[in-house]
Design a protein around this motif. Sequence first.
Motif, PDB file in Angstrom:
ATOM      1  N   UNK A 146       0.842  -1.198   0.000  1.00 25.78           N
ATOM      2  CA  UNK A 146       0.000   0.000   0.000  1.00 25.78           C
ATOM      3  C   UNK A 146       0.875   1.245   0.000  1.00 25.78           C
ATOM      4  N   UNK A 147       1.962   1.213   0.747  1.00 30.53           N
ATOM      5  CA  UNK A 147       2.907   2.337   0.783  1.00 30.53           C
ATOM      6  C   UNK A 147       3.511   2.565  -0.599  1.00 30.53           C
ATOM      7  N   UNK A 148       3.913   1.492  -1.287  1.00 30.74           N
ATOM      8  CA  UNK A 148       4.490   1.632  -2.624  1.00 30.74           C
ATOM      9  C   UNK A 148       3.472   2.224  -3.598  1.00 30.74           C
ATOM     10  N   UNK A 149       2.223   1.787  -3.500  1.00 26.84           N
ATOM     11  CA  UNK A 149       1.169   2.342  -4.361  1.00 26.84           C
ATOM     12  C   UNK A 149       1.017   3.837  -4.146  1.00 26.84           C
ATOM     13  N   UNK A 150       1.049   4.255  -2.891  1.00 27.45           N
ATOM     14  CA  UNK A 150       0.912   5.676  -2.571  1.00 27.45           C
ATOM     15  C   UNK A 150       2.086   6.482  -3.113  1.00 27.45           C
ATOM     16  N   UNK A 151       3.287   5.918  -3.014  1.00 27.19           N
ATOM     17  CA  UNK A 151       4.474   6.584  -3.554  1.00 27.19           C
ATOM     18  C   UNK A 151       4.319   6.789  -5.046  1.00 27.19           C
ATOM     19  N   UNK A 152       3.856   5.766  -5.761  1.00 28.59           N
ATOM     20  CA  UNK A 152       3.785   5.851  -7.218  1.00 28.59           C
ATOM     21  C   UNK A 152       2.622   6.686  -7.717  1.00 28.59           C
ATOM     22  N   UNK A 153       1.656   6.941  -6.880  1.00 31.91           N
ATOM     23  CA  UNK A 153       0.586   7.850  -7.265  1.00 31.91           C
ATOM     24  C   UNK A 153       1.105   9.279  -7.434  1.00 31.91           C
ATOM     25  N   UNK A 154       2.221   9.575  -6.759  1.00 35.77           N
ATOM     26  CA  UNK A 154       2.793  10.918  -6.816  1.00 35.77           C
ATOM     27  C   UNK A 154       3.883  11.062  -7.880  1.00 35.77           C
ATOM     28  N   UNK A 155       4.238   9.957  -8.557  1.00 39.54           N
ATOM     29  CA  UNK A 155       5.289  10.013  -9.575  1.00 39.54           C
ATOM     30  C   UNK A 155       4.730  10.657 -10.845  1.00 39.54           C
TER      31      UNK A 155
ATOM     32  N   UNK B 123      11.546   5.234 -17.156  1.00 38.21           N
ATOM     33  CA  UNK B 123      11.451   3.912 -16.530  1.00 38.21           C
ATOM     34  C   UNK B 123      12.535   3.722 -15.482  1.00 38.21           C
ATOM     35  N   UNK B 124      13.753   4.152 -15.807  1.00 35.63           N
ATOM     36  CA  UNK B 124      14.864   4.028 -14.854  1.00 35.63           C
ATOM     37  C   UNK B 124      14.615   4.858 -13.606  1.00 35.63           C
ATOM     38  N   UNK B 125      14.095   6.056 -13.789  1.00 34.91           N
ATOM     39  CA  UNK B 125      13.769   6.899 -12.637  1.00 34.91           C
ATOM     40  C   UNK B 125      12.713   6.233 -11.767  1.00 34.91           C
ATOM     41  N   UNK B 126      11.744   5.595 -12.395  1.00 32.65           N
ATOM     42  CA  UNK B 126      10.684   4.923 -11.651  1.00 32.65           C
ATOM     43  C   UNK B 126      11.233   3.746 -10.833  1.00 32.65           C
ATOM     44  N   UNK B 127      12.144   2.988 -11.436  1.00 30.45           N
ATOM     45  CA  UNK B 127      12.751   1.876 -10.700  1.00 30.45           C
ATOM     46  C   UNK B 127      13.518   2.409  -9.491  1.00 30.45           C
ATOM     47  N   UNK B 128      14.263   3.486  -9.683  1.00 34.03           N
ATOM     48  CA  UNK B 128      15.044   4.049  -8.577  1.00 34.03           C
ATOM     49  C   UNK B 128      14.137   4.627  -7.489  1.00 34.03           C
TER      50      UNK B 128
ATOM     51  N   UNK C 108      12.018   3.909  -2.073  1.00 36.03           N
ATOM     52  CA  UNK C 108      10.882   3.712  -1.157  1.00 36.03           C
ATOM     53  C   UNK C 108      11.020   2.398  -0.404  1.00 36.03           C
ATOM     54  N   UNK C 109      11.470   1.358  -1.102  1.00 40.99           N
ATOM     55  CA  UNK C 109      11.639   0.046  -0.492  1.00 40.99           C
ATOM     56  C   UNK C 109      12.699   0.085   0.607  1.00 40.99           C
ATOM     57  N   UNK C 110      13.851   0.686   0.284  1.00 39.21           N
ATOM     58  CA  UNK C 110      14.953   0.737   1.254  1.00 39.21           C
ATOM     59  C   UNK C 110      14.600   1.613   2.448  1.00 39.21           C
ATOM     60  N   UNK C 111      13.942   2.732   2.180  1.00 36.44           N
ATOM     61  CA  UNK C 111      13.539   3.633   3.268  1.00 36.44           C
ATOM     62  C   UNK C 111      12.549   2.940   4.198  1.00 36.44           C
ATOM     63  N   UNK C 112      11.566   2.237   3.627  1.00 35.41           N
ATOM     64  CA  UNK C 112      10.552   1.564   4.431  1.00 35.41           C
ATOM     65  C   UNK C 112      11.169   0.444   5.267  1.00 35.41           C
TER      66      UNK C 112
END
Length: 215
Positions: free
Chosen positions: A74-83, A89-94, A99-103
């Motif tokens: 759910x956190x990842x979904x929320x992050x990507x709603x703001x992208x 594509x590379x920016x999105x992966x990073x 977000x993964x490492x921070x969480x």
Amino acid sequence: MAAAKRKLSQRALNAQETKNKLFWTALMMFAQHGYNTVTVEEITREAGFSKGTFYAYFPSKESVFLEHFRMIDTHYEQVFQAVEERASASERVLILISAMCDYCANIVGMVPLQIIYANQITSPDAVRILNNNDRVVYRILEDCVERGKVSGEFPKGEDSKEMVELLMRSARGLIYDWCMYKNTFDLEKEGGRYFSKILHLMGLAAEEERKAAET
């Protein structure tokens, strides 16, 4: 009518509070005593509820981990709603890796992650979580890979599912390493550095593919 709605809303709030207390109590006890040694009865005693209350919210002890990963996705979904749509594509992966490492580092913590990894590796009946390709994080990476193929950032001839799995294995390996080295390096910083190299190599593969197509 309004009073009934308020009553239902309060009941829902109380139920969520009960579930949250059971959830965080279980994670705390897993971290302190080890997943395999903690029983549902001990969790409910510590939280101040009955065993029946626990099973009203969690079908099993292991389902606490499933709930945890639902929250993470759910956190990842929320992050990507703001992208922004224009992000590459590379920016999105990073962004996802950040977000993964921070969480993992700042919200989940090293000890719960160690327990989750150990449970997934050693328990023969463990519900597949870390490599469950139905998770939201897989769908986000699938979208990144398809965008990368369209933009020419990633090689078009490579199988998309294999590329997604490569990225997920790399992410799991990075986090596993962080747990194994007991938080002796900055996970988010290393994640950015590590995945920048992976994406650079994928870009080189795409460039070689284009050159081969031109000859």
